[in-house]
Design a protein around this motif. Structure first.
Motif, PDB file in Angstrom:
ATOM      1  N   ILE A  57      -4.190  -9.611   8.989  1.00 21.37           N
ATOM      2  CA  ILE A  57      -4.159  -8.203   8.624  1.00 21.37           C
ATOM      3  C   ILE A  57      -2.816  -7.469   9.248  1.00 21.37           C
ATOM      4  O   ILE A  57      -1.994  -6.811   8.272  1.00 21.37           O
ATOM      5  N   LEU A  58      -2.464  -7.787  10.332  1.00 19.43           N
ATOM      6  CA  LEU A  58      -1.333  -7.160  10.936  1.00 19.43           C
ATOM      7  C   LEU A  58      -0.060  -7.537  10.472  1.00 19.43           C
ATOM      8  O   LEU A  58       0.632  -6.907  10.086  1.00 19.43           O
ATOM      9  N   MET A  59       0.075  -8.831  10.043  1.00 18.52           N
ATOM     10  CA  MET A  59       1.166  -9.375   9.614  1.00 18.52           C
ATOM     11  C   MET A  59       1.460  -8.945   8.149  1.00 18.52           C
ATOM     12  O   MET A  59       2.556  -8.669   7.854  1.00 18.52           O
ATOM     13  N   ASN A  60       0.388  -8.612   7.583  1.00 15.88           N
ATOM     14  CA  ASN A  60       0.583  -8.255   6.248  1.00 15.88           C
ATOM     15  C   ASN A  60       1.085  -6.556   6.296  1.00 15.88           C
ATOM     16  O   ASN A  60       1.871  -6.097   5.313  1.00 15.88           O
ATOM     17  N   ARG A  61       0.505  -6.077   7.060  1.00 15.69           N
ATOM     18  CA  ARG A  61       0.998  -4.661   7.342  1.00 15.69           C
ATOM     19  C   ARG A  61       2.622  -4.374   7.773  1.00 15.69           C
ATOM     20  O   ARG A  61       3.060  -3.517   7.065  1.00 15.69           O
TER      21      ARG A  61
END
Length: 151
Positions: A57-61
């Motif tokens: 999730i963090l990498m996508n954001r």
């Protein structure tokens, strides 16, 4: 543009902590499984899986904001002693909760990033409460009695 850079930096900070936490949870799960405490090991393995999911999730954001995910992280302490494991994780969680609250304020103009931080804060609060309860149980009933419930 400056706020976007600050948010990407904050996301990287949480990503780094997430990878470090995943590594620590996996090590503690393995130690506890080896020592005959499968219930505690399963809980820590579940936390490991959650951390890996959170990292995506963090990498996508970060990518959505135009950044490049950086997975560098410091290793967290690994303990053989269950009490130290839980106390260490609890102390780390308190720091993480405070930082997430700061990042939520910084992301007031970016709803998507703020929602990521708010969701993480909810999850981390639940984990912190669980850790607080486990440490309290150890203090109240003793580590030997606590560990009998983890077999």
């Amino acid at each position: 543009m400056k706020n976007k850079t600050i948010l990407i930096k904050g996301l990287h900070e949480i990503l780094s902590a997430t990878f470090a936490g995943a590594e620590q949870h996996l090590a503690h799960a393995t130690i506890n499984e080896y020592n005959g405490f499968p219930k505690l090991a399963q809980r820590m393995r579940s936390e490991f899986e959650n951390e890996i999911s959170d990292s995506k999730i963090l990498m996508n954001r970060i990518l959505n904001l135009g950044g490049i995910p950086n997975t560098e992280h410091k290793s967290l302490p690994i303990h053989l002693d269950v009490t130290k494991q839980l106390e260490q994780e609890f102390a780390e969680q308190v720091i993480a909760l405070n930082r997430l609250q700061e990042l939520i304020i910084l992301s007031e103009n970016d709803c998507a990033t703020r929602m990521v931080f708010e969701d993480f804060l909810k999850d981390e609060t639940l984990h912190t409460n669980w850790l607080r309860q486990q440490v309290s149980l150890i203090n109240n009933v003793g580590v030997a009695n606590y560990l009998t419930t983890q077999m």
